[in-house]
Design a protein around this motif. Structure first.
Motif, PDB file in Angstrom:
ATOM      1  N   ILE A 105      -6.529  -4.512   2.217  1.00 19.94           N
ATOM      2  CA  ILE A 105      -6.964  -3.378   1.395  1.00 19.94           C
ATOM      3  C   ILE A 105      -6.507  -3.592  -0.044  1.00 19.94           C
ATOM      4  O   ILE A 105      -5.514  -4.275  -0.299  1.00 19.94           O
ATOM      5  N   SER A 106      -7.243  -3.005  -0.972  1.00 17.15           N
ATOM      6  CA  SER A 106      -6.920  -3.177  -2.393  1.00 17.15           C
ATOM      7  C   SER A 106      -5.845  -2.216  -2.871  1.00 17.15           C
ATOM      8  O   SER A 106      -5.314  -2.373  -3.974  1.00 17.15           O
ATOM      9  N   SER A 107      -5.501  -1.211  -2.068  1.00 15.71           N
ATOM     10  CA  SER A 107      -4.403  -0.325  -2.440  1.00 15.71           C
ATOM     11  C   SER A 107      -3.107  -1.124  -2.548  1.00 15.71           C
ATOM     12  O   SER A 107      -2.900  -2.109  -1.831  1.00 15.71           O
ATOM     13  N   VAL A 108      -2.236  -0.701  -3.435  1.00 17.78           N
ATOM     14  CA  VAL A 108      -0.968  -1.392  -3.642  1.00 17.78           C
ATOM     15  C   VAL A 108      -0.068  -1.183  -2.422  1.00 17.78           C
ATOM     16  O   VAL A 108       0.101  -0.068  -1.935  1.00 17.78           O
ATOM     17  N   GLN A 109       0.484  -2.288  -1.908  1.00 16.46           N
ATOM     18  CA  GLN A 109       1.371  -2.251  -0.748  1.00 16.46           C
ATOM     19  C   GLN A 109       2.643  -3.045  -1.038  1.00 16.46           C
ATOM     20  O   GLN A 109       2.636  -3.985  -1.836  1.00 16.46           O
ATOM     21  N   LYS A 110       3.714  -2.691  -0.356  1.00 19.04           N
ATOM     22  CA  LYS A 110       4.961  -3.435  -0.476  1.00 19.04           C
ATOM     23  C   LYS A 110       4.944  -4.620   0.486  1.00 19.04           C
ATOM     24  O   LYS A 110       4.437  -4.532   1.598  1.00 19.04           O
ATOM     25  N   THR A 111       5.521  -5.741   0.030  1.00 20.61           N
ATOM     26  CA  THR A 111       5.678  -6.885   0.924  1.00 20.61           C
ATOM     27  C   THR A 111       6.807  -7.770   0.404  1.00 20.61           C
ATOM     28  O   THR A 111       7.541  -7.397  -0.515  1.00 20.61           O
ATOM     29  N   VAL A 112       6.900  -8.956   0.988  1.00 19.56           N
ATOM     30  CA  VAL A 112       7.948  -9.913   0.629  1.00 19.56           C
ATOM     31  C   VAL A 112       7.297 -11.261   0.377  1.00 19.56           C
ATOM     32  O   VAL A 112       6.357 -11.653   1.084  1.00 19.56           O
ATOM     33  N   ASN A 113       7.766 -11.981  -0.656  1.00 15.86           N
ATOM     34  CA  ASN A 113       7.229 -13.323  -0.890  1.00 15.86           C
ATOM     35  C   ASN A 113       8.088 -14.368  -0.183  1.00 15.86           C
ATOM     36  O   ASN A 113       9.127 -14.050   0.415  1.00 15.86           O
ATOM     37  N   LYS A 114       7.657 -15.627  -0.229  1.00 16.50           N
ATOM     38  CA  LYS A 114       8.332 -16.695   0.512  1.00 16.50           C
ATOM     39  C   LYS A 114       9.688 -17.038  -0.078  1.00 16.50           C
ATOM     40  O   LYS A 114      10.473 -17.769   0.533  1.00 16.50           O
TER      41      LYS A 114
END
Length: 367
Positions: free
Chosen positions: A304-313
């Protein structure tokens, strides 16, 4: 080590390929000889899951044109493995270059990295919805076999975005007239309005697919590990976006008493039948002669294009907005995938059932 891409015991399939590789396909083994089969038979089914057919599906434009590479001669199956391929033609792998460095919420990016140490980030690789092309192509062959036996498999969208069909308005033909595979025109109109709003918000929706298999003979399936409903549950749950499975009354059966849930047996036209079908057509892991009725819950599209939280490598917390060509909902295109997996499961169990009784083996070889 097995790669988990094979399904079935006798009527067996193995899907292969990645979303942005050269192509995707399937090898079908255990198909009897003498079945009429053309690329057009396969294409009819593939067209039902083809992208770009409405604004409510991904706008990736693919013809999904199938080629049969083996196992068919002069329009008939030969009894040898049938290999089929659909070549990918409009990959835009650059759309996915950004996600190589982080894990998309709701996707298999993180688990792929943990299992294999690296991943094909272009559209999800093997975890992409394009993997289901092989299932649908194989399902088309299963449908040919079931058709000879008079067995019908019909799935439809029961609910999308919390908007359910009204069985008082149920019309199976109507599902061909709207973008959602819903057999209720009024419900489909409500879904169109709701889904359009969610698309503007950069969000997605999920839903429920219901499937009815009719004219199934009794006694298909086994009483322990190869139960009809157990194998069916595995088949349907193996579809990427499916998060729950229920057969018959499903979870509702836990809320009632035995007197309500039990299906009374009665005689009708000289045959044993049931007054109701709370069981969904399966008792003790074996078909009981009633319609097989089950449902699959499909999650909202995770891209989805909504802003979401995540983690990078690198282990940093970041925020992302997913770009690319994605389905705002998976349900409409998943209907034919559910039908296909149901058909594959049933054919495999029917073939396995042929050796369950010595009198039938004698009838076959001594006639």
């Amino acid at each position: 080590m097995a790669a988990g891409s094979t399904f079935g015991n006798i009527f067996k399939i193995m899907t292969w390929g990645e979303s942005h590789g050269e192509g995707v396909g399937v090898v079908v083994d255990g198909c009897p000889a003498g079945i009429s089969l053309t690329p057009e038979d396969i294409q009819i089914q593939l067209n039902k899951r083809k992208p770009g057919q409405s604004k409510f599906t991904t706008q990736r434009k693919e013809d999904d044109e199938v080629a049969i590479l083996s196992g068919v001669f002069e329009g008939k199956t030969t009894g040898t493995p049938i290999s089929m391929v659909v070549y990918n033609k409009t990959q835009r792998s650059s759309d996915y270059s950004e996600i190589a460095g982080y894990y998309r919420p709701g996707h298999a990016d993180y688990t792929f990295d943990e299992k294999y140490g690296f991943r094909d980030y272009r559209g999800g690789g093997r975890s992409s919805g394009r993997e289901t092309i092989g299932r649908v192509a194989a399902g088309a062959i299963a449908f040919k076999i079931l058709d000879v036996l008079g067995i019908k498999v019909n799935a439809y969208a029961k609910e999308i975005g919390g908007i359910s069909i009204d069985y008082n308005r149920f019309n199976m033909e109507e599902k061909e007239n709207n973008a959602f595979n819903m057999p209720d025109a009024t419900a489909a109109e409500k879904v169109a309005e709701f889904a359009s709003q969610k698309m503007k918000e950069g969000d997605s929706v999920g839903g429920i697919i219901e499937c009815v298999i009719s004219n199934v003979m009794t006694g298909i399936g086994d009483p322990v590990f190869e139960k009809f409903d157990a194998n069916l549950a595995k088949a349907i749950m193996s579809i990427g976006a499916v998060k729950a499975f229920e057969i018959g009354d499903g979870f509702e059966a836990s809320k009632v008493t035995g007197r309500i849930n039990n299906d009374s047996f009665v005689m009708k036209d000289g045959k044993v039948t049931k007054e109701t079908n709370h069981s969904g057509g399966v008792l003790g892991g074996m078909s009981d002669g009633s319609d097989i009725v089950f449902r699959a819950a499909v999650k909202p599209t995770p891209s989805i294009s909504s802003v979401q939280k995540t983690v990078n490598k690198s282990g940093e917390d970041i925020e992302v907005s997913i770009k690319g060509r994605h389905d705002p909902m998976i349900v409409p295109r998943a209907v034919v995938v559910v039908e296909s997996m149901a058909a594959l499961t049933l054919v495999d169990l029917i073939f396995g059932n042929m050796t369950s009784r010595i009198d039938r083996i004698v009838d076959f070889y001594k006639r």
